[in-house]
Design a protein around this motif. Structure first.
Motif, PDB file in Angstrom:
ATOM      1  N   SER A 140       0.859  -1.178   0.000  1.00 49.66           N
ATOM      2  CA  SER A 140       0.000   0.000   0.000  1.00 49.66           C
ATOM      3  C   SER A 140       0.901   1.236   0.000  1.00 49.66           C
ATOM      4  O   SER A 140       1.791   1.350   0.842  1.00 49.66           O
ATOM      5  N   VAL A 142       1.047   5.619  -0.551  1.00 52.39           N
ATOM      6  CA  VAL A 142       0.376   6.915  -0.718  1.00 52.39           C
ATOM      7  C   VAL A 142       1.477   7.928  -0.981  1.00 52.39           C
ATOM      8  O   VAL A 142       2.433   8.028  -0.195  1.00 52.39           O
ATOM      9  N   LYS A 223      -3.092  13.370  -3.317  1.00 57.72           N
ATOM     10  CA  LYS A 223      -2.207  12.191  -3.270  1.00 57.72           C
ATOM     11  C   LYS A 223      -2.683  11.108  -4.229  1.00 57.72           C
ATOM     12  O   LYS A 223      -3.862  11.080  -4.615  1.00 57.72           O
ATOM     13  N   HIS A 225      -3.041   7.003  -4.350  1.00 51.06           N
ATOM     14  CA  HIS A 225      -3.087   5.838  -3.461  1.00 51.06           C
ATOM     15  C   HIS A 225      -2.977   4.586  -4.336  1.00 51.06           C
ATOM     16  O   HIS A 225      -3.759   4.422  -5.276  1.00 51.06           O
ATOM     17  N   SER A 227      -2.692   0.345  -4.107  1.00 57.26           N
ATOM     18  CA  SER A 227      -2.590  -0.892  -3.342  1.00 57.26           C
ATOM     19  C   SER A 227      -2.445  -2.049  -4.323  1.00 57.26           C
ATOM     20  O   SER A 227      -2.917  -1.979  -5.459  1.00 57.26           O
TER      21      SER A 227
END
Lengths: 305, 120
Positions: A140, A142, A223, A225, A227
């Motif tokens: 993950s 960010v 941002k 993100h 994953s």
């Protein structure tokens, strides 16, 4: 007990090396008179280390290193160098030899060098076997609108996909292209809200606007993100931006010939071509890309062992 | 002064030969734009008719390079010329085919084949 293959065309030198190494009770020694014989022996039985002379008939040390790197990449090779073989030794080290010991100091340095190389090799092999048992990998991330991080991230996810056996060499490039398109979309079109209409028409204005928005709120504070969940069967990547989203239905129909030369939608086209499944959430800010393991590719490690 | 980093370029008779010096990632889009302007200026200055892009070192690329190639194509077409690509990698061929640019541009296996196709 580590098994070591000593390769030297000189019977005297083989005896000398044998005498030095037989003091180590835990090492089992085998011998070959040149590179060709060594290759044959390596095909017939597993070895933990190869110790080789450089100048030999049939196949020299450099050719032997290349052959071992290709057929037995986990077997370390130590070179025994003598005066006049420095150049070929440098080439062999570049080709993947683990270390070297000058023949004139074999008595002082050989056993210690072998111990060191075996220790590193054993550790590496154990780690490799452990990673073969990995069944799931999750990440993950960010990060801000930093284009320089995207390249590293794509490389990292590609490596992980290879490690999990999801893809072969060609597929890893396809995954890279698709991920890069998704991340660039999240950055430029999502977070910075720069439409692709400008691209192709006025590229200078397009990148000027990108640069401007990287310094302007609210765009600059958004941002990306990412994953990822990788198993032995598939890799699932989810990319989310913090922009206002977009209407997927407004993208040009890729089958419409008049859309061919328009810049918008080309990235999505590549994502769809190179991944098995690509879907957006209703807002258009979250894209999920799925790559499934090609059943024709090499088997996952737990299947092959 | 030639400040091009992503593309090597020179004129050979009526053809401007362009060769990416490595993979062209989407991440260098802002660098592509000034070099594209330089390339188009050279095309005009040398009064070329066609452009041949040798993709040997561009083992992978995405929509940014496709966009740049399309900008070149539009200029070349405007002047009655053709755009040819050669030495595409397997994935490179897929990228061009997926975007259906193989219907607009000449896609050839080698530089020689591409030069011949442009002469026709």
């Amino acid at each position: 007990m580590p098994t070591i293959l000593v390769v030297d065309d000189s019977a005297v030198d083989r005896r000398l090396v044998g005498g030095l190494l037989e003091k180590e009770d835990t090492w089992v020694l085998h011998y070959a008179a040149d590179g060709a014989e060594a290759v044959e022996k390596l095909r017939q039985a597993p070895y933990d280390l190869v110790l080789t002379d450089l100048v030999m008939p049939a196949m020299n040390g450099l050719e032997l290193v290349a052959s071992i790197r290709s057929e037995h990449p986990h077997v370390p090779v130590i070179l025994m160098t003598s005066k006049g073989t420095e150049e070929i030794a440098v080439q062999a080290l570049h080709a993947g030899a683990a270390s070297y010991v000058p023949k004139r100091i074999l008595a002082q340095g050989l056993a210690e060098t072998i111990r060191r190389v075996l220790a590193v090799s054993t550790q590496h092999r154990c780690k490799s076997r452990l990673l073969d048992c990995l069944t799931e990998n999750r990440y993950s991330f960010v990060f801000g609108n930093d284009v320089t991080l995207i390249e590293s991230l794509v490389g990292h996810l590609q490596e992980s996909a290879v490690q999990m056996g999801v893809c072969d060499d060609a597929d890893v490039t396809r995954i890279g292209v698709a991920l890069e398109e998704a991340l660039i979309n999240a950055l430029y079109h999502g977070n910075l809200q720069v439409g692709s209409e400008l691209r192709g028409e006025d590229d200078e204005a397009y990148y000027a606007l990108v640069s401007d928005r990287c310094r302007t709120t609210p765009f600059r504070d958004r941002k990306i993100h990412v994953s990822a969940k990788l198993t032995r069967d598939e890799a699932v990547f989810v990319v989310r931006d913090e922009g206002t989203g977009f209407d997927l239905t407004k993208l040009p129909d890729p089958n419409d010939p008049s859309a061919l030369e328009r810049a918008s939608g080309r990235g999505l086209l590549l994502m769809r071509a190179f991944m098995d499944d690509v879907s957006y959430d209703p807002t258009g800010s979250v894209v999920t890309l799925v790559k499934r393991r090609n059943p024709d590719a090499s088997p996952a490690p737990e299947e092959s062992s | 002064m030639d400040s091009a980093r992503l593309f090597a370029m020179h004129a050979e008779g009526p053809t401007l030969i362009v060769a990416p010096t490595g993979p062209v990632s989407n991440l260098v889009g802002y660098e592509v734009q000034p070099e594209l302007s330089q390339l188009l200026a050279l095309f005009q200055k040398e009064q070329c008719r066609d452009v041949l892009v040798d993709m040997e070192k561009a083992t992978f690329f995405g929509s940014v390079l496709l966009g740049a190639l399309n900008t070149i194509f539009r200029q070349v077409r405007q002047q009655g010329g053709k755009l040819a690509l050669c030495n595409l990698s397997g994935v490179g061929q897929e990228v061009v085919r997926v975007a259906r640019f193989d219907t607009l541009w000449l896609v050839c296996a080698t530089r020689e084949e591409a030069l011949q196709a442009l002469r026709r």
